[in-house]
Design a protein around this motif. Sequence first.
Motif, PDB file in Angstrom:
ATOM      1  N   GLN A  68     -66.172 -66.581  54.341  1.00  0.00           N
ATOM      2  CA  GLN A  68     -65.177 -66.306  55.372  1.00  0.00           C
ATOM      3  C   GLN A  68     -65.839 -66.220  56.750  1.00  0.00           C
ATOM      4  N   ILE A  69     -65.098 -66.624  57.767  1.00  0.00           N
ATOM      5  CA  ILE A  69     -65.569 -66.463  59.136  1.00  0.00           C
ATOM      6  C   ILE A  69     -64.639 -65.524  59.892  1.00  0.00           C
ATOM      7  N   GLU A  70     -65.216 -64.755  60.813  1.00  0.00           N
ATOM      8  CA  GLU A  70     -64.424 -63.811  61.596  1.00  0.00           C
ATOM      9  C   GLU A  70     -63.640 -64.560  62.665  1.00  0.00           C
ATOM     10  N   LEU A  71     -62.352 -64.268  62.732  1.00  0.00           N
ATOM     11  CA  LEU A  71     -61.470 -64.880  63.724  1.00  0.00           C
ATOM     12  C   LEU A  71     -60.624 -63.792  64.373  1.00  0.00           C
ATOM     13  N   ARG A  72     -60.736 -63.652  65.684  1.00  0.00           N
ATOM     14  CA  ARG A  72     -59.883 -62.744  66.429  1.00  0.00           C
ATOM     15  C   ARG A  72     -58.467 -63.312  66.502  1.00  0.00           C
ATOM     16  N   THR A  73     -57.520 -62.479  66.877  1.00  0.00           N
ATOM     17  CA  THR A  73     -56.168 -62.937  67.216  1.00  0.00           C
ATOM     18  C   THR A  73     -55.751 -62.209  68.493  1.00  0.00           C
ATOM     19  N   ASP A  74     -56.481 -62.469  69.566  1.00  0.00           N
ATOM     20  CA  ASP A  74     -56.365 -61.674  70.787  1.00  0.00           C
ATOM     21  C   ASP A  74     -55.622 -62.410  71.902  1.00  0.00           C
ATOM     22  N   PRO A  75     -54.422 -61.942  72.260  1.00  0.00           N
ATOM     23  CA  PRO A  75     -53.679 -62.555  73.361  1.00  0.00           C
ATOM     24  C   PRO A  75     -54.396 -62.383  74.695  1.00  0.00           C
ATOM     25  N   MET A  76     -54.072 -63.278  75.619  1.00  0.00           N
ATOM     26  CA  MET A  76     -54.544 -63.159  76.991  1.00  0.00           C
ATOM     27  C   MET A  76     -53.407 -62.661  77.874  1.00  0.00           C
ATOM     28  N   PHE A  77     -53.767 -61.867  78.868  1.00  0.00           N
ATOM     29  CA  PHE A  77     -52.795 -61.283  79.789  1.00  0.00           C
ATOM     30  C   PHE A  77     -53.178 -61.628  81.219  1.00  0.00           C
ATOM     31  N   LEU A  78     -52.173 -61.975  82.027  1.00  0.00           N
ATOM     32  CA  LEU A  78     -52.405 -62.174  83.454  1.00  0.00           C
ATOM     33  C   LEU A  78     -51.152 -61.813  84.231  1.00  0.00           C
TER      34      LEU A  78
ATOM     35  N   ARG B 166     -65.121 -65.272  74.697  1.00  0.00           N
ATOM     36  CA  ARG B 166     -63.774 -65.233  75.246  1.00  0.00           C
ATOM     37  C   ARG B 166     -63.488 -66.524  76.006  1.00  0.00           C
ATOM     38  N   ALA B 167     -64.508 -66.970  76.737  1.00  0.00           N
ATOM     39  CA  ALA B 167     -64.364 -68.174  77.548  1.00  0.00           C
ATOM     40  C   ALA B 167     -65.749 -68.741  77.817  1.00  0.00           C
ATOM     41  N   LEU B 168     -65.791 -70.050  78.069  1.00  0.00           N
ATOM     42  CA  LEU B 168     -67.059 -70.667  78.457  1.00  0.00           C
ATOM     43  C   LEU B 168     -66.802 -71.993  79.152  1.00  0.00           C
ATOM     44  N   LYS B 169     -67.878 -72.496  79.765  1.00  0.00           N
ATOM     45  CA  LYS B 169     -67.890 -73.835  80.348  1.00  0.00           C
ATOM     46  C   LYS B 169     -69.042 -74.622  79.739  1.00  0.00           C
ATOM     47  N   TRP B 170     -68.797 -75.922  79.509  1.00  0.00           N
ATOM     48  CA  TRP B 170     -69.852 -76.832  79.088  1.00  0.00           C
ATOM     49  C   TRP B 170     -70.130 -77.852  80.183  1.00  0.00           C
ATOM     50  N   ASP B 171     -71.391 -78.318  80.258  1.00  0.00           N
ATOM     51  CA  ASP B 171     -71.662 -79.481  81.100  1.00  0.00           C
ATOM     52  C   ASP B 171     -71.460 -80.744  80.275  1.00  0.00           C
ATOM     53  N   LYS B 172     -71.686 -81.899  80.886  1.00  0.00           N
ATOM     54  CA  LYS B 172     -71.414 -83.170  80.219  1.00  0.00           C
ATOM     55  C   LYS B 172     -72.377 -83.448  79.076  1.00  0.00           C
ATOM     56  N   GLU B 173     -73.503 -82.725  79.032  1.00  0.00           N
ATOM     57  CA  GLU B 173     -74.456 -82.878  77.926  1.00  0.00           C
ATOM     58  C   GLU B 173     -74.179 -81.900  76.788  1.00  0.00           C
ATOM     59  N   GLY B 174     -73.144 -81.082  76.930  1.00  0.00           N
ATOM     60  CA  GLY B 174     -72.777 -80.144  75.877  1.00  0.00           C
ATOM     61  C   GLY B 174     -73.458 -78.799  75.971  1.00  0.00           C
ATOM     62  N   ASN B 175     -74.165 -78.528  77.080  1.00  0.00           N
ATOM     63  CA  ASN B 175     -74.811 -77.232  77.268  1.00  0.00           C
ATOM     64  C   ASN B 175     -73.821 -76.218  77.842  1.00  0.00           C
ATOM     65  N   ILE B 176     -73.900 -74.969  77.381  1.00  0.00           N
ATOM     66  CA  ILE B 176     -73.062 -73.913  77.935  1.00  0.00           C
ATOM     67  C   ILE B 176     -73.651 -73.512  79.287  1.00  0.00           C
ATOM     68  N   ILE B 177     -72.824 -73.602  80.338  1.00  0.00           N
ATOM     69  CA  ILE B 177     -73.303 -73.316  81.692  1.00  0.00           C
ATOM     70  C   ILE B 177     -72.686 -72.048  82.279  1.00  0.00           C
ATOM     71  N   ALA B 178     -71.655 -71.507  81.618  1.00  0.00           N
ATOM     72  CA  ALA B 178     -71.055 -70.234  82.027  1.00  0.00           C
ATOM     73  C   ALA B 178     -70.344 -69.661  80.816  1.00  0.00           C
ATOM     74  N   GLU B 179     -70.260 -68.344  80.744  1.00  0.00           N
ATOM     75  CA  GLU B 179     -69.684 -67.741  79.545  1.00  0.00           C
ATOM     76  C   GLU B 179     -69.149 -66.341  79.813  1.00  0.00           C
ATOM     77  N   VAL B 180     -68.147 -65.955  79.025  1.00  0.00           N
ATOM     78  CA  VAL B 180     -67.696 -64.570  78.912  1.00  0.00           C
ATOM     79  C   VAL B 180     -67.743 -64.257  77.444  1.00  0.00           C
ATOM     80  N   LYS B 181     -68.657 -63.375  77.048  1.00  0.00           N
ATOM     81  CA  LYS B 181     -68.837 -63.059  75.632  1.00  0.00           C
ATOM     82  C   LYS B 181     -67.950 -61.895  75.211  1.00  0.00           C
ATOM     83  N   LYS B 182     -67.565 -61.912  73.928  1.00  0.00           N
ATOM     84  CA  LYS B 182     -66.860 -60.775  73.346  1.00  0.00           C
ATOM     85  C   LYS B 182     -67.831 -59.608  73.239  1.00  0.00           C
ATOM     86  N   GLN B 183     -67.435 -58.472  73.762  1.00  0.00           N
ATOM     87  CA  GLN B 183     -68.306 -57.292  73.741  1.00  0.00           C
ATOM     88  C   GLN B 183     -68.163 -56.514  72.453  1.00  0.00           C
TER      89      GLN B 183
END
Length: 279
Positions: free
Chosen positions: A46-56, A262-279
């Motif tokens: 099994q893999i852990e999967l959140r079910t977390d809504p986003m609010f704005l 929670r969120a991230l950005k990739w560059d065109k080579e597939g590298n993560i260039i920005a991130e918001v990690k789950k705490q």
Amino acid sequence: MEKLTVGDLTIWWLNGGVTFMDGGAMFGVVPKPLWSKKYPVNDKNQIELRTDPMFLQLNGKNILIEAGIGKGKLTEKQKRNYGVVEETAIEESLRELGLTTADIDIICMTHLHFDHACGLTIWENDQLIPVFPNATIYTSQVEWDEMRNPNIRSRNTYWPENWEPIQHQVKTFENMIMIEDRIKIIHTGGHSDGHSIIQIESNGEKLIHMADLMPTHAHKNPLWVLAYDDYPMTSIFAKEKFISEAINENSWFTFYHDAFYRALKWDKEGNIIAEVKKQ
């Protein structure tokens, strides 16, 4: 509570609950030796999967994206089968922001499978009532039609208790709808026939919520689709189109299910260039 700033908008992740689903089902035909390098798996496969809504908040409106797995809705057997170890605490999350469920004005639903829609209703005095009584709930017309008339496969995830109490709140669209001038909901199909994704733009910055076309960061490869997808080739074509476009536009990718990002950005080579990690 994690947050992400996109232009002049702030997105918060609420506590919608936690499931542990079969890793093989979540990665379809991809061999375990490949996907398990990218996403941890337990000894039950099994893999852990959140079910977390986003609010704005936008134009004075309180907005949710997705609704969580709900509270007091699942039987013990369902909790065991779906690996539910924590139910929704959205009311508590909103309280931290000085709000109640009655303050929610808009809910954007990418689709209406149980792990997204159970949080729309709750039991009170032996009857089901809306959790967000003052909200307009947006979903695609295709999704809404199948929710109410599921087929032999989809009836396992489209439950009457998740739609009957809120049907007067639902507003549907065909191909695309713009919410409050900033939030675009686009019907893609794939995961379900009525599945949609969400794009948000603010002050030149962009966000894309691929929903269950890309439930975790490990699903970035267009060919890595779920065994749960009703139309896998549609999923693949949609992923090819929208993921590449979003990377070229330097968009944030946001997640409802990912237990690590929670969120991230990739560059065109597939590298993560920005991130918001789950705490």
